[in-house]
Design an enzyme around this catalytic site. Structure first.
Site, mmCIF file in Angstrom:
data_model
loop_
_atom_site.group_PDB
_atom_site.id
_atom_site.type_symbol
_atom_site.label_atom_id
_atom_site.label_comp_id
_atom_site.label_asym_id
_atom_site.label_seq_id
_atom_site.Cartn_x
_atom_site.Cartn_y
_atom_site.Cartn_z
ATOM 1 N N TYR A 116 23.263 3.657 4.362
ATOM 2 C CA TYR A 116 23.091 2.426 3.807
ATOM 3 C C TYR A 116 21.838 2.507 3.440
ATOM 4 O O TYR A 116 21.018 1.824 4.442
ATOM 5 C CB TYR A 116 24.104 0.928 4.710
ATOM 6 C CG TYR A 116 25.002 1.100 5.782
ATOM 7 C CD1 TYR A 116 25.798 1.913 4.758
ATOM 8 C CD2 TYR A 116 25.422 0.128 6.875
ATOM 9 C CE1 TYR A 116 27.417 2.321 5.073
ATOM 10 C CE2 TYR A 116 27.104 0.607 7.139
ATOM 11 C CZ TYR A 116 27.666 0.747 6.337
ATOM 12 O OH TYR A 116 29.379 0.750 6.247
ATOM 13 N N PHE A 130 35.578 -4.034 4.548
ATOM 14 C CA PHE A 130 35.668 -4.793 3.213
ATOM 15 C C PHE A 130 37.215 -5.702 4.122
ATOM 16 O O PHE A 130 38.302 -6.047 2.827
ATOM 17 C CB PHE A 130 36.608 -4.195 2.051
ATOM 18 C CG PHE A 130 35.502 -3.242 1.968
ATOM 19 C CD1 PHE A 130 33.952 -3.141 1.567
ATOM 20 C CD2 PHE A 130 36.389 -2.433 0.536
ATOM 21 C CE1 PHE A 130 33.251 -3.054 1.184
ATOM 22 C CE2 PHE A 130 34.745 -1.369 0.196
ATOM 23 C CZ PHE A 130 33.324 -1.385 0.493
ATOM 24 N N PRO A 131 36.255 -7.176 5.049
ATOM 25 C CA PRO A 131 37.624 -7.737 5.504
ATOM 26 C C PRO A 131 37.935 -8.844 4.469
ATOM 27 O O PRO A 131 39.065 -9.068 3.969
ATOM 28 C CB PRO A 131 36.839 -8.350 6.658
ATOM 29 C CG PRO A 131 35.357 -8.230 6.885
ATOM 30 C CD PRO A 131 35.265 -7.016 5.725
ATOM 31 N N LEU A 132 37.206 -9.149 3.674
ATOM 32 C CA LEU A 132 37.767 -9.605 2.388
ATOM 33 C C LEU A 132 37.575 -9.467 1.537
ATOM 34 O O LEU A 132 37.580 -10.010 0.339
ATOM 35 C CB LEU A 132 35.771 -10.620 2.435
ATOM 36 C CG LEU A 132 35.636 -11.734 4.302
ATOM 37 C CD1 LEU A 132 34.058 -12.381 3.923
ATOM 38 C CD2 LEU A 132 36.900 -12.254 4.489
ATOM 39 N N GLY A 142 34.982 -9.529 -1.758
ATOM 40 C CA GLY A 142 34.682 -11.093 -1.915
ATOM 41 C C GLY A 142 36.345 -10.967 -2.444
ATOM 42 O O GLY A 142 35.853 -13.041 -3.251
ATOM 43 N N LEU A 201 37.803 -16.151 -3.330
ATOM 44 C CA LEU A 201 37.463 -16.464 -5.146
ATOM 45 C C LEU A 201 38.090 -18.252 -4.550
ATOM 46 O O LEU A 201 39.093 -18.461 -3.948
ATOM 47 C CB LEU A 201 37.704 -15.710 -6.329
ATOM 48 C CG LEU A 201 37.426 -14.712 -6.161
ATOM 49 C CD1 LEU A 201 38.830 -13.852 -7.260
ATOM 50 C CD2 LEU A 201 35.793 -14.845 -6.428
#
Length: 288
Positions: free
Chosen positions: A68, A213-215, A218, A222
């Site tokens: 990262y 990437f639990p969301l 993004g 929204l």
């Protein structure tokens, strides 16, 4: 500090390897780096504030990786949090190299994995890494050799537990013949559930399941997204519902939502206190 002031603890705990308790709602550090997970953050001071605030809110699982930045997130963690709280668990990874922004290439040669583990110890200021994850299985190197080196590091006291990332059930079963595996980290969220069989396997075998990437980067957050209507009905935000759904899905799920904003961090952590009914859970499952 009590649970009222540490809302993350409302998510409950999970024991990695049966001996390492972590609060189930953690924090991922990928978004603390520059665009393309490359270079320094736009606001380094805010990145430090985010890490410190996460711990203040009761988060005690920080997920990171040598790649990262590369070599950006780990030093940021040390700058923000060292000397570390006794119960803080830092999970890092090695096995992906970075030839440029948004580019990732697996390298699993034993000497490389050892080098990166030693570098992570230095960058984090640790004598032992609580959870060291193979970031990707390198198809050019026998899995037994990759995990065998991690097991040697474990025997030397430099790694406490071993995890895997982006794997199949077959990968896990093969890996456990070489070394105990306490966690798996795969892409999984309301919008992408291809890893359901692995989640079931992990739950049945007491393995922590860390959804990255639990969301859905993004998309589930929204204001006009698929969760917006239900969020208004329940008086929450779409991102909170997406995280609450993950926490209810299995007691082995350990979401690690990342953000570079203290405001978004605080919003995400509030999801730990949301208890969905079975009806609400099913409604969310059908909404996406």
């Amino acid at each position: 500090m009590n649970a009222k002031h540490q809302p993350a603890t409302a998510a409950g705990t999970f024991r990695l390897g049966a001996d390492l308790p972590v609060v189930r709602l953690g924090f991922g550090t990928m978004q603390l780096t520059g665009p393309g997970v490359w270079g320094d953050p736009r606001d380094p001071d805010e990145a430090v504030r985010v890490l410190r605030r996460a711990v203040d809110l009761g988060v005690n699982l920080i997920d990171t990786a040598d790649s990262y930045g590369p070599v950006v997130a780990e030093p940021l963690i040390k700058k923000a949090l060292h000397p570390y709280p006794e119960d803080l668990v830092i999970a890092t990874k090695a096995g992906l190299t970075r030839p440029g922004p948004d580019r990732w290439l697996p390298v699993g040669r034993p000497e490389y994995l050892r080098q990166q583990a030693e570098m992570s110890l230095r960058h984090l200021g640790l004598d032992r890494i609580d959870l060291f994850q193979l970031h990707r299985i390198d198809p050019k190197v026998p899995l037994e050799e990759q995990l065998g080196e991690l097991q040697l590091l474990q025997q030397e006291g430099k790694i406490r537990h071993i995890g895997l990332s982006e794997v199949s059930i077959e990968d896990v079963e093969r890996a456990t013949k070489t070394a105990p595996i306490v966690s798996v980290q795969n892409l999984f969220n309301l919008a992408d559930r291809k890893a359901e069989p692995l989640l079931e396997y992990a739950t049945d075998h007491g393995i922590g399941f860390i959804p990255w990437f639990p969301l859905a980067t993004g998309k589930l957050s929204l204001a006009d997204g698929p969760l917006a209507g239900l969020a208004r009905q329940l008086g929450t935000t779409p991102s909170q519902l997406a995280l609450a759904w993950l926490l209810k899905r299995s007691s082995a799920v350990l979401p690690i939502p990342g953000t570079s904003s203290v405001k978004h961090l605080e919003e995400n952590v509030e999801a730990a206190g949301i208890t969905l009914s079975d009806t609400e859970f099913e409604a969310l499952s059908q909404a996406v």
